[in-house]
Structures are given as C-alpha cells and as structure tokens.
Write an enzyme that holds these catalytic residues in place. Structure first.
Site, mmCIF file in Angstrom:
data_model
loop_
_atom_site.group_PDB
_atom_site.id
_atom_site.type_symbol
_atom_site.label_atom_id
_atom_site.label_comp_id
_atom_site.label_asym_id
_atom_site.label_seq_id
_atom_site.Cartn_x
_atom_site.Cartn_y
_atom_site.Cartn_z
ATOM 1 N N ASP A 88 0.820 -1.219 0.000
ATOM 2 C CA ASP A 88 0.000 0.000 0.000
ATOM 3 C C ASP A 88 0.853 1.268 0.000
ATOM 4 O O ASP A 88 0.666 2.167 0.837
ATOM 5 C CB ASP A 88 -0.920 0.015 1.229
ATOM 6 C CG ASP A 88 -1.786 -1.227 1.342
ATOM 7 O OD1 ASP A 88 -2.182 -1.774 0.301
ATOM 8 O OD2 ASP A 88 -2.072 -1.646 2.487
ATOM 9 N N GLU A 105 -11.475 0.389 -3.930
ATOM 10 C CA GLU A 105 -10.680 0.897 -2.803
ATOM 11 C C GLU A 105 -9.436 1.582 -3.340
ATOM 12 O O GLU A 105 -9.204 1.641 -4.548
ATOM 13 C CB GLU A 105 -10.294 -0.243 -1.853
ATOM 14 C CG GLU A 105 -9.393 -1.285 -2.486
ATOM 15 C CD GLU A 105 -9.099 -2.474 -1.573
ATOM 16 O OE1 GLU A 105 -9.677 -2.587 -0.473
ATOM 17 O OE2 GLU A 105 -8.275 -3.322 -1.980
#
Ligand code: FUB
Length: 338
Positions: free
Chosen positions: A30, A237
């Site tokens: 991420d 997302e």
C-alpha cells in the site's frame, strides 16, 4: 503452499517482473509516495503473518505498525527508517493498521491511517511529527466523520489539502450513506450506481476535516454513473489523486477485477470520467498504488506478492516509471511485461 504448476507460473512471472521489491527484509504494501525535502518518502503498510484465518473481511491483513522508506530518487536504494507508529500507541485503535498516507504543512508532517476500534469499525486517525520519518504521535481520537479505509492526501497548488478515502467489502464503505453507519446497508447491485470514494478538504491544522466528506461521482464516457455490476471499472478501494496538464486524475483499485484504473476531472471533488487502466493485475489479490512526480518524471508505486510466493497478505512495494502521452492518457503497465 503451491503445487509445481503454480510454482512454475510464479517463477515465470518473477523472470518477467518489470521491477523488484524496494526492500526484502520485511513485507511492505500500500505505498503512499511523497516528495518532501527533495527526497522520496514511501509510507507503507507493514505486512505480517498474523495467523488469522482468511475471510472476506480481510481479517488476515493483521498489520500492527508502519515503516517509512526513504529514497534519494525513485530509481535509487530504499532505506527503511524503521517503525514510525505502532497500534499500541494509538489510544482509539485495536487492530488492523491498513494503508497509510502522509502530508506536510508548515514544517510538520502528518501520517493518516485507518484502523479498527474495539467496536470492529474502521476509522481514520492522524499522527503528527517534526520529520518525514517521524516519530509520529497519534491524536487521542480518530478524525470526526471518518470511516472506512485507504486515506490518501492530495496537496493542491493553492495550498489546500484534500483527504480521499473509502473501500468496499472489508473496508466497510457500503455500510455508510452521508457519513452515517447503518449495518443494514449493502453494496449496490446490478444497474444501480456504484459507490464512490469520499473526499473532504482538510482543516488548517490538518487534524480534522474542514467539511463533511462527500461522495465522488465516477462517470462513463456517456456521462452516466458507473454501474455497480461494471466491476472492471467501478470503484473498490485505494483512491489516489494527482494533477497533470491542469487536470485532476483520480486513480483507484477495482478490487475483485484486480485492476488499477483512472478517471479525470476538472475539480478535486469530481465528477471524474473513467479513462482506462493503469496497471494490469499483480500476483496477489489486492492492488494498491500511488503516483508521484520527481524531477519532472512520473512514477507508479505499487505492490505484489511475488516475494512471498503469492501469499496475498505478504506483499512487497515496487516502483516503475509511469507515462502520460501527449493527450494526457496514461500508458497501461504490465507488471510482468519485461
Ligand atoms: O492492506 C490492507 C488493504 O489491502 C488495503 O487497505 C487495501 O487497499 C488493500 O491493499
């Protein structure tokens, strides 16, 4: 874990990978890459084997802390600056320190992160430091109005900062309408408009929203909201915003179709019109990225699970050049196209 065929496939993909993990002594994911003080700083999830059974809520992503990686340039070595924040030092958080992001203002640095509280709901918190590599001290409460996951901060040219967030399924965004939680809400289906990420301008002190978060509309080429069943294009997302050629680019993961794609618009609030794919699927279920300009060149920071042999919650951050063509379209990247 993998039979011979799968192992052979992974070996073949590894041989064709266009980039290598930034670090290999820990698993990282991420990536949220930012240029501060003429260097690149990557704020990342720190993946661990938390020994939690796999489920659709993503409980097996049981991360507990964050590391920051420092690079003199995106093509240079990455130095692990160590742990900058641990869940035990966040008064309101219980577990699952998922994808973070960061921002700088007036000589201070702000780390934004989602975590679950004891009530099992994700919220977004902020921790403040005097250096890009921290240490960061968490505010005692999560940000008011915050919910769900995957914060990303965009600093606009006029000095305003905007925080984007939201993820469906395990990220819980489908349970909210107008910032209010209702467990009876579900993800839209069929021709219903898909859910969009949320955005709000940050207050001057960077510790709160200056306004209630609003939902972003993502449209198809005919000006219609993307449908919930348009899973190759709808928002799932991992929002990210960058500006190029005077336009705002919203990029995000499509989740269960494993693409990173982008949409463009004229305002940080949208609406945005879907344009295409940035990154083809990587090894591992999740795909999550950031886009960063350094000395006039653009880079995509992303992750995959090759180093762990395909374990979906043990990922590694990577970087590769990203190109906008003369019309501002982003060239599609095949992570195993070398
Ligand atoms: O790292 C946990 C979750 O996986 C992130 O919040 C999502 O974006 C996905 O990468």
């Amino acid at each position: 874990m993998f039979d011979a065929t799968e192992a052979d496939q992974l070996r073949a993909l590894a041989a064709r990978a266009i980039s290598q993990p930034l670090v290999t002594h820990i698993y990282t994911a991420d990536p949220s890459a930012h240029v501060f003080e003429d260097r690149v700083w990557v704020y990342a999830s720190h993946d661990i084997e938390a020994s939690v059974a796999f489920n659709d809520n993503g409980d097996h992503f049981g991360m507990e802390d964050y590391h920051v990686l420092r690079m003199d340039s995106p093509e240079g070595e990455a130095v692990d600056c160590g742990v900058v924040l641990h869940v035990r030092d966040v008064p309101w958080a219980a577990r699952q320190m998922w994808a973070p992001t960061a921002a700088a203002r007036d000589g201070r640095y702000y780390l934004y992160f989602p975590a679950k509280g004891p009530d099992e709901l994700f919220r977004i918190g902020v921790a403040v430091g005097d250096r890009p590599e921290g240490p960061f001290v968490a505010e005692p409460e999560p940000m008011a109005w915050s919910h769900s996951i995957d914060p990303a901060v965009f600093a606009d040219a006029d000095g305003s900062h905007y925080l984007y967030f939201g993820g469906i399924w395990g990220g819980q965004l489908q349970k909210y309408r107008d910032n209010v939680y209702d467990p009876s809400h579900e993800e839209p289906v069929g021709a219903e408009p898909a859910l969009g990420p949320r955005v709000a301008r940050l207050a001057q002190d960077m510790r709160q929203f200056a306004e209630p978060p609003r939902e972003i509309l993502i449209l198809d080429g005919e000006g219609r909201p993307l449908r919930a069943d348009d899973t190759a294009r709808r928002y799932f997302e991992g929002p990210w915003l960058h500006r190029y050629g005077g336009r705002y680019y919203l990029s995000y993961s499509t989740g269960d179709t494993h693409l990173l794609c982008y949409a463009t618009g004229d305002s940080p609030y949208g609406p945005f019109v879907h344009q295409g794919t940035i990154l083809e699927p990587v090894v591992g279920w999740t795909t999550h990225h950031s886009i960063c300009e350094f000395e006039g060149r653009w880079y995509l920071f992303y992750h995959d699970s090759l180093l762990s042999g395909g374990v979906t919650h043990l990922r590694s951050v990577k970087v590769t050049p990203l190109e906008h063509d003369a019309d501002g379209r982003i060239r599609v990247i095949d992570p195993y196209g070398a």
